[in-house]
Design a protein around this motif. Structure first.
Motif, short mmCIF file in Angstrom:
data_model
loop_
_atom_site.label_atom_id
_atom_site.label_comp_id
_atom_site.label_asym_id
_atom_site.label_seq_id
_atom_site.Cartn_x
_atom_site.Cartn_y
_atom_site.Cartn_z
N ILE A 160 27.21 11.01 64.50
CA ILE A 160 26.66 10.38 63.30
C ILE A 160 25.17 10.68 63.21
O ILE A 160 24.41 10.44 64.15
N ARG A 161 24.77 11.23 62.08
CA ARG A 161 23.37 11.60 61.86
C ARG A 161 22.68 10.54 61.01
O ARG A 161 23.14 10.21 59.92
N LEU A 162 21.59 10.01 61.53
CA LEU A 162 20.77 9.07 60.78
C LEU A 162 19.88 9.89 59.85
O LEU A 162 19.01 10.63 60.30
N VAL A 163 20.13 9.79 58.56
CA VAL A 163 19.35 10.53 57.57
C VAL A 163 18.11 9.74 57.18
O VAL A 163 17.00 10.28 57.10
N TYR A 164 18.30 8.43 56.96
CA TYR A 164 17.21 7.61 56.47
C TYR A 164 17.49 6.17 56.80
O TYR A 164 18.62 5.71 56.68
N CYS A 165 16.44 5.45 57.23
CA CYS A 165 16.61 4.03 57.49
C CYS A 165 15.28 3.31 57.27
O CYS A 165 14.27 3.66 57.89
N GLU A 166 15.29 2.34 56.37
CA GLU A 166 14.15 1.45 56.17
C GLU A 166 14.55 0.14 56.82
O GLU A 166 15.21 -0.70 56.21
N SER A 167 14.17 0.02 58.09
CA SER A 167 14.62 -1.11 58.89
C SER A 167 13.42 -1.93 59.32
O SER A 167 12.27 -1.49 59.23
N VAL A 168 13.69 -3.12 59.83
CA VAL A 168 12.64 -4.01 60.31
C VAL A 168 13.08 -4.63 61.63
O VAL A 168 14.24 -4.56 62.00
N GLY A 169 12.14 -5.22 62.31
CA GLY A 169 12.46 -5.91 63.55
C GLY A 169 12.26 -5.03 64.77
O GLY A 169 11.74 -3.92 64.69
N GLU A 170 12.71 -5.54 65.90
CA GLU A 170 12.54 -4.82 67.17
C GLU A 170 13.40 -3.56 67.21
O GLU A 170 12.96 -2.52 67.68
N ASN A 171 14.65 -3.68 66.79
CA ASN A 171 15.56 -2.54 66.81
C ASN A 171 15.58 -1.90 65.43
O ASN A 171 16.31 -2.33 64.56
N ILE A 172 14.75 -0.87 65.26
CA ILE A 172 14.69 -0.25 63.94
C ILE A 172 15.85 0.71 63.70
O ILE A 172 16.11 1.08 62.58
N GLN A 173 16.54 1.11 64.76
CA GLN A 173 17.70 1.98 64.62
C GLN A 173 18.94 1.12 64.40
O GLN A 173 19.09 0.07 65.01
N PRO A 174 19.85 1.55 63.55
CA PRO A 174 21.09 0.79 63.38
C PRO A 174 21.94 0.89 64.65
O PRO A 174 21.92 1.90 65.35
N ALA A 175 22.66 -0.18 64.95
CA ALA A 175 23.61 -0.18 66.06
C ALA A 175 24.97 0.23 65.48
O ALA A 175 25.45 -0.39 64.53
N ILE A 176 25.57 1.26 66.06
CA ILE A 176 26.84 1.79 65.54
C ILE A 176 27.90 1.70 66.63
O ILE A 176 27.71 2.21 67.73
#
Length: 186
Positions: free
Chosen positions: A144-160
């Protein structure tokens, strides 16, 4: 091409406008059946501009791809109540506008693209469940390729997490933020 008019009686309803602009992108609809004065509205125009840029970036997918069953989204923000406001009943019947929406598309080569959009003016912690047949799932989450993420908090990467019949994605989206993931078929 399909579109929707999002003006009329609801012209001053910012949440209504952003909800419908997001759905236009997620469903592959034509954006812009709206009065031109939106460019002067600092509450609406930045979101519209972002969605138009996303739609342009994925124009080939939206023109020749296939819209798949929408993912199931659970967010920590409540739905907003609204009504269509385009005339007589049933236009005045109340419906729910979830602040976080998702769409799933597959291109001609079989690559799947997941879009998750937060229309709210506040952070949204959400869980997205993607149910797909085995052949449309990635072989592993590493594919799975992360193309774009506007995230907040400690874990800015999505958990999959890979599930038996799909994927479960946890992400904290920024206000008016979005997530785009892509993966090839097995």
């Amino acid at each position: 091409m399909l579109g929707r008019n999002i003006n009329g009686y609801k012209k001053n309803d910012v949440a209504y406008c952003k909800f419908h602009i997001a759905e236009q992108v997620l469903f592959g609809q034509q954006i812009g059946w709206i009065n031109a004065d939106i460019v002067d509205d600092p509450r609406k125009f930045p979101f519209l501009k972002k969605m138009v840029q996303l739609r342009w970036q994925y124009r080939k997918l939206f023109n020749s791809g296939r819209l798949l069953r929408p993912p199931v989204v659970e967010a920590d923000l409540p739905d907003q109540a609204s009504f269509a406001g385009m005339g007589r009943p049933p236009a005045w019947q109340v419906f729910a506008m979830p602040p976080v929406r998702a769409g799933l598309w597959q291109d001609e080569s079989g690559v799947c693209t997941l879009f998750v959009i937060n229309t709210a003016d506040q952070e949204a912690s959400c869980s997205v469940t993607v149910n797909l047949p085995d052949g449309m799932l990635p072989a592993s989450t590493a594919d799975i390729r992360l193309v774009y993420c506007e995230s907040v908090g400690e874990n800015i990467q999505p958990a999959i997490d890979q599930q038996p019949v799909g994927l479960k994605i946890q992400v904290n989206l920024a206000p008016e933020g979005m997530l785009v993931l892509e993966w090839p078929p097995r």
